[in-house]
Design an enzyme around this catalytic site. Structure first.
Site, PDB file in Angstrom:
ATOM      1  N   ASP A 135     -12.191   0.392   1.543  1.00  0.00           N
ATOM      2  CA  ASP A 135     -10.811   0.241   2.003  1.00  0.00           C
ATOM      3  C   ASP A 135     -10.344   1.569   2.586  1.00  0.00           C
ATOM      4  O   ASP A 135     -10.098   2.531   1.853  1.00  0.00           O
ATOM      5  CB  ASP A 135      -9.917  -0.195   0.831  1.00  0.00           C
ATOM      6  CG  ASP A 135      -8.489  -0.502   1.270  1.00  0.00           C
ATOM      7  OD1 ASP A 135      -8.112  -0.154   2.413  1.00  0.00           O
ATOM      8  OD2 ASP A 135      -7.744  -1.092   0.465  1.00  0.00           O
ATOM      9  N   TYR A 154     -11.563  -1.645 -15.463  1.00  0.00           N
ATOM     10  CA  TYR A 154     -10.869  -0.659 -16.312  1.00  0.00           C
ATOM     11  C   TYR A 154      -9.365  -0.785 -16.064  1.00  0.00           C
ATOM     12  O   TYR A 154      -8.934  -1.205 -14.984  1.00  0.00           O
ATOM     13  CB  TYR A 154     -11.394   0.762 -16.089  1.00  0.00           C
ATOM     14  CG  TYR A 154     -11.273   1.318 -14.676  1.00  0.00           C
ATOM     15  CD1 TYR A 154     -12.301   1.133 -13.748  1.00  0.00           C
ATOM     16  CD2 TYR A 154     -10.146   2.042 -14.268  1.00  0.00           C
ATOM     17  CE1 TYR A 154     -12.199   1.656 -12.458  1.00  0.00           C
ATOM     18  CE2 TYR A 154     -10.042   2.575 -12.987  1.00  0.00           C
ATOM     19  CZ  TYR A 154     -11.076   2.370 -12.086  1.00  0.00           C
ATOM     20  OH  TYR A 154     -10.969   2.885 -10.818  1.00  0.00           O
ATOM     21  N   ASP A 176      -5.064  -3.826  -5.633  1.00  0.00           N
ATOM     22  CA  ASP A 176      -5.551  -4.050  -4.263  1.00  0.00           C
ATOM     23  C   ASP A 176      -7.078  -4.027  -4.226  1.00  0.00           C
ATOM     24  O   ASP A 176      -7.719  -4.845  -3.566  1.00  0.00           O
ATOM     25  CB  ASP A 176      -4.970  -2.996  -3.295  1.00  0.00           C
ATOM     26  CG  ASP A 176      -5.294  -1.554  -3.712  1.00  0.00           C
ATOM     27  OD1 ASP A 176      -5.507  -1.296  -4.921  1.00  0.00           O
ATOM     28  OD2 ASP A 176      -5.331  -0.675  -2.824  1.00  0.00           O
ATOM     29  N   ARG A 177      -7.666  -3.120  -4.993  1.00  0.00           N
ATOM     30  CA  ARG A 177      -9.126  -2.987  -5.008  1.00  0.00           C
ATOM     31  C   ARG A 177      -9.751  -4.196  -5.704  1.00  0.00           C
ATOM     32  O   ARG A 177     -10.756  -4.743  -5.254  1.00  0.00           O
ATOM     33  CB  ARG A 177      -9.524  -1.693  -5.724  1.00  0.00           C
ATOM     34  CG  ARG A 177      -8.966  -0.447  -5.043  1.00  0.00           C
ATOM     35  CD  ARG A 177      -9.328   0.820  -5.829  1.00  0.00           C
ATOM     36  NE  ARG A 177     -10.772   0.997  -5.936  1.00  0.00           N
ATOM     37  CZ  ARG A 177     -11.357   1.840  -6.781  1.00  0.00           C
ATOM     38  NH1 ARG A 177     -10.626   2.577  -7.609  1.00  0.00           N
ATOM     39  NH2 ARG A 177     -12.678   1.954  -6.812  1.00  0.00           N
ATOM     40  N   LEU A 201       3.693  -1.974   4.055  1.00  0.00           N
ATOM     41  CA  LEU A 201       3.570  -3.313   3.470  1.00  0.00           C
ATOM     42  C   LEU A 201       2.699  -4.175   4.382  1.00  0.00           C
ATOM     43  O   LEU A 201       2.846  -4.119   5.606  1.00  0.00           O
ATOM     44  CB  LEU A 201       4.954  -3.969   3.338  1.00  0.00           C
ATOM     45  CG  LEU A 201       6.057  -3.149   2.672  1.00  0.00           C
ATOM     46  CD1 LEU A 201       7.359  -3.964   2.607  1.00  0.00           C
ATOM     47  CD2 LEU A 201       5.646  -2.721   1.260  1.00  0.00           C
ATOM     48  N   GLY A 206       0.837  -1.197   0.000  1.00  0.00           N
ATOM     49  CA  GLY A 206       0.000   0.000   0.000  1.00  0.00           C
ATOM     50  C   GLY A 206       0.873   1.249   0.000  1.00  0.00           C
ATOM     51  O   GLY A 206       2.107   1.155   0.081  1.00  0.00           O
ATOM     52  N   ASN A 207       0.226   2.390  -0.048  1.00  0.00           N
ATOM     53  CA  ASN A 207       0.991   3.647  -0.096  1.00  0.00           C
ATOM     54  C   ASN A 207       1.588   4.035   1.258  1.00  0.00           C
ATOM     55  O   ASN A 207       2.510   4.839   1.297  1.00  0.00           O
ATOM     56  CB  ASN A 207       0.130   4.776  -0.647  1.00  0.00           C
ATOM     57  CG  ASN A 207       0.011   4.687  -2.160  1.00  0.00           C
ATOM     58  OD1 ASN A 207       0.949   5.014  -2.879  1.00  0.00           O
ATOM     59  ND2 ASN A 207      -1.114   4.192  -2.648  1.00  0.00           N
TER      60      ASN A 207
HETATM   61  N1  LIG Z   1       1.744   1.732  12.042  1.00  0.00           N
HETATM   62  C1  LIG Z   1       0.995   2.402  11.174  1.00  0.00           C
HETATM   63  N2  LIG Z   1       1.552   2.970  10.089  1.00  0.00           N
HETATM   64  C2  LIG Z   1       0.804   3.608   9.183  1.00  0.00           C
HETATM   65  N3  LIG Z   1      -0.531   3.760   9.271  1.00  0.00           N
HETATM   66  C3  LIG Z   1      -1.140   3.238  10.334  1.00  0.00           C
HETATM   67  C4  LIG Z   1      -0.424   2.525  11.332  1.00  0.00           C
HETATM   68  N4  LIG Z   1      -1.324   2.095  12.249  1.00  0.00           N
HETATM   69  C5  LIG Z   1      -2.538   2.528  11.855  1.00  0.00           C
HETATM   70  N5  LIG Z   1      -2.443   3.217  10.712  1.00  0.00           N
HETATM   71  C6  LIG Z   1      -3.568   3.846   9.992  1.00  0.00           C
HETATM   72  O1  LIG Z   1      -3.714   3.142   8.783  1.00  0.00           O
HETATM   73  C7  LIG Z   1      -3.938   4.034   7.701  1.00  0.00           C
HETATM   74  C8  LIG Z   1      -3.237   3.460   6.507  1.00  0.00           C
HETATM   75  O2  LIG Z   1      -3.920   2.281   6.206  1.00  0.00           O
HETATM   76  P1  LIG Z   1      -3.212   1.075   5.495  1.00  0.00           P
HETATM   77  O3  LIG Z   1      -4.318   0.113   5.190  1.00  0.00           O
HETATM   78  O4  LIG Z   1      -2.059   0.595   6.267  1.00  0.00           O
HETATM   79  O5  LIG Z   1      -2.706   1.849   4.187  1.00  0.00           O
HETATM   80  P2  LIG Z   1      -2.045   1.353   2.844  1.00  0.00           P
HETATM   81  O6  LIG Z   1      -2.614  -0.010   2.558  1.00  0.00           O
HETATM   82  O7  LIG Z   1      -2.485   2.387   1.879  1.00  0.00           O
HETATM   83  O8  LIG Z   1      -0.567   1.314   3.030  1.00  0.00           O
HETATM   84  C9  LIG Z   1      -3.411   5.374   8.117  1.00  0.00           C
HETATM   85  O9  LIG Z   1      -4.370   6.330   7.735  1.00  0.00           O
HETATM   86  C10 LIG Z   1      -3.313   5.287   9.638  1.00  0.00           C
HETATM   87  O10 LIG Z   1      -4.310   6.036  10.260  1.00  0.00           O
HETATM   88  C1  LIG Z   2      -6.621   4.204  -4.882  1.00  0.00           C
HETATM   89  C2  LIG Z   2      -5.280   3.667  -4.397  1.00  0.00           C
HETATM   90  C3  LIG Z   2      -4.275   4.796  -4.387  1.00  0.00           C
HETATM   91  C4  LIG Z   2      -5.465   3.117  -2.972  1.00  0.00           C
HETATM   92  O1  LIG Z   2      -4.209   2.755  -2.450  1.00  0.00           O
HETATM   93  P1  LIG Z   2      -3.922   2.659  -0.883  1.00  0.00           P
HETATM   94  O2  LIG Z   2      -4.618   3.776  -0.215  1.00  0.00           O
HETATM   95  O3  LIG Z   2      -4.521   1.352  -0.423  1.00  0.00           O
HETATM   96  O4  LIG Z   2      -2.450   2.658  -0.717  1.00  0.00           O
HETATM   97  C5  LIG Z   2      -4.820   2.467  -5.298  1.00  0.00           C
HETATM   98  O5  LIG Z   2      -5.812   1.493  -5.333  1.00  0.00           O
HETATM   99  C6  LIG Z   2      -4.485   2.923  -6.695  1.00  0.00           C
HETATM  100  O6  LIG Z   2      -3.425   3.415  -6.963  1.00  0.00           O
HETATM  101  N1  LIG Z   2      -5.476   2.756  -7.634  1.00  0.00           N
HETATM  102  C7  LIG Z   2      -5.337   3.118  -9.006  1.00  0.00           C
HETATM  103  C8  LIG Z   2      -6.495   3.938  -9.480  1.00  0.00           C
HETATM  104  C9  LIG Z   2      -7.847   3.269  -9.425  1.00  0.00           C
HETATM  105  O7  LIG Z   2      -8.052   2.299  -8.679  1.00  0.00           O
HETATM  106  O8  LIG Z   2      -8.747   3.716 -10.164  1.00  0.00           O
HETATM  107  K   LIG Z   3      -5.379  -0.799  -0.078  1.00  0.00           K
END
Ligand SMILES: Nc1ncnc2c1ncn2[C@@H]1O[C@H](COP(=O)(O)OP(=O)(O)O)[C@@H](O)[C@H]1O
Ligand SMILES: CC(C)(COP(=O)(O)O)[C@@H](O)C(=O)NCCC(=O)O
Ligand SMILES: [K+]
Length: 268
Positions: free
Chosen positions: A133, A107, A113-114, A14, A10-11
């Site tokens: 999500d 698309y 992930d989605r 991991l 994720g952004n």
């Molecule tokens: N240790 C952590 N590091 C980062 N984000 C965290 C952590 N614990 C909880 N969060 C929450 O999780 C959110 C990010 O969700 P996450 O599903 O981990 O994101 P992604 O899949 O985009 O990497 C953040 O908005 C934050 O509020």
């Molecule tokens: C929308 C997202 C940035 C979400 O990523 P996440 O917040 O889980 O890190 C990711 O699914 C993405 O880059 N999507 C591409 C654009 C789309 O789904 O239309």
């Molecule tokens: K995600």
């Protein structure tokens, strides 16, 4: 049962799952990896050679020790190309791409992930299904009874909204999600709670609006939350709108991993 690792990139971080065949044994999260680790990944011959950074301190590594002498396949669903690139050197890395996902109407730039999360949710609870999500971004992704993508929406996630207010203004502090200990007063009397109120009440209102619109279209559909803020947002949604408590709405952190499992099963 063959062991493998699922890696959702994720952004923010991991997300890892250790599978024995179809069963998840453990899940954990780690920070993004630095470029310095690329060389080490390329030279991995066994699980024991993997960098310690990919293991969580809470992980009971003694359970993993039978795997130490083998090189585990890692199935990767990434929305962060620079992090995916680091794994290209790992001999057993398998990057999952959208074209092999068994959903129609996708698309080309849809996040993997989605796609996997909606697939995993649909396989587990039935289609139609909606996934919310609550990660770095907050996304809604729905599929209909024919496993066809209905579509969805993307907005800034909870942390990102709080952070961007702090960064783009002179007088507002950057609030982090661990500081949110309870549902704030809507009519707040200090800056920190005013920010929390603004962000949380509008997020919950948006979620409620999307959920209501989804159930108008698909009245009996399951709705699943996932992501780092999913549990908190579902709790707040329910405490503000108790009528949602008995409906088909739940938090399930492993939807993307379930989607990976179903993706792998489709090749067997
Ligand atoms: N240790 C952590 N590091 C980062 N984000 C965290 C952590 N614990 C909880 N969060 C929450 O999780 C959110 C990010 O969700 P996450 O599903 O981990 O994101 P992604 O899949 O985009 O990497 C953040 O908005 C934050 O509020
Ligand atoms: C929308 C997202 C940035 C979400 O990523 P996440 O917040 O889980 O890190 C990711 O699914 C993405 O880059 N999507 C591409 C654009 C789309 O789904 O239309
Ligand atoms: K995600």
């Amino acid at each position: 049962m063959e062991a493998w690792l699922g890696l959702e990139i994720g952004n923010s971080r991991l997300h890892w799952a250790w599978f024995a065949g179809e069963e998840i044994q453990e899940t954990w999260d780690t920070p993004h990896l630095s470029r310095l680790i690329e060389q080490q990944l390329a030279q991995c011959k066994t699980f024991a050679d993997l960098p310690q950074e990919i293991l969580s301190p809470d992980l009971n590594t003694s359970r993993l020790s039978p795997l130490a002498s083998r090189l585990l396949p890692i199935y990767i669903a990434s929305v962060v190309p620079s992090q995916t690139a680091l794994w290209q050197a790992y001999p057993e890395a398998h990057v999952i791409s959208l074209d092999k996902i068994s959903l129609s109407g996708i698309y080309p730039t849809l996040g993997i992930d989605r796609a996997l999360a909606v697939l995993g949710a649909g396989e587990a609870f039935g289609f139609p299904v909606l996934v919310i999500d609550a990660g770095t971004a907050l996304t809604f992704t729905g599929a209909d009874g024919d496993r066809c993508l209905v579509g969805g929406a993307i907005l800034s996630g909870l942390s990102l909204q709080l952070q961007s207010l702090g960064q783009q203004t002179a007088n507002l502090p950057s609030i982090t999600t661990p500081e949110i200990l309870f549902l704030p007063e809507r009519w707040a009397m200090n800056t920190s709670e005013a920010i929390q109120s603004g962000v949380i009440y509008t997020l919950i209102a948006s979620i409620r609006d999307f959920v209501t619109a989804w159930w108008e279209k698909f009245p009996d559909s399951q709705i699943c939350f996932k992501g780092g803020d999913g549990k908190l947002l579902l709790e707040y949604l329910r405490s503000l709108h108790p009528e949602f408590t008995d409906r088909k709405i739940m938090y399930e952190p492993n939807l993307t991993f379930w989607g990976m499992r179903s993706y792998l099963q489709s090749f067997q």
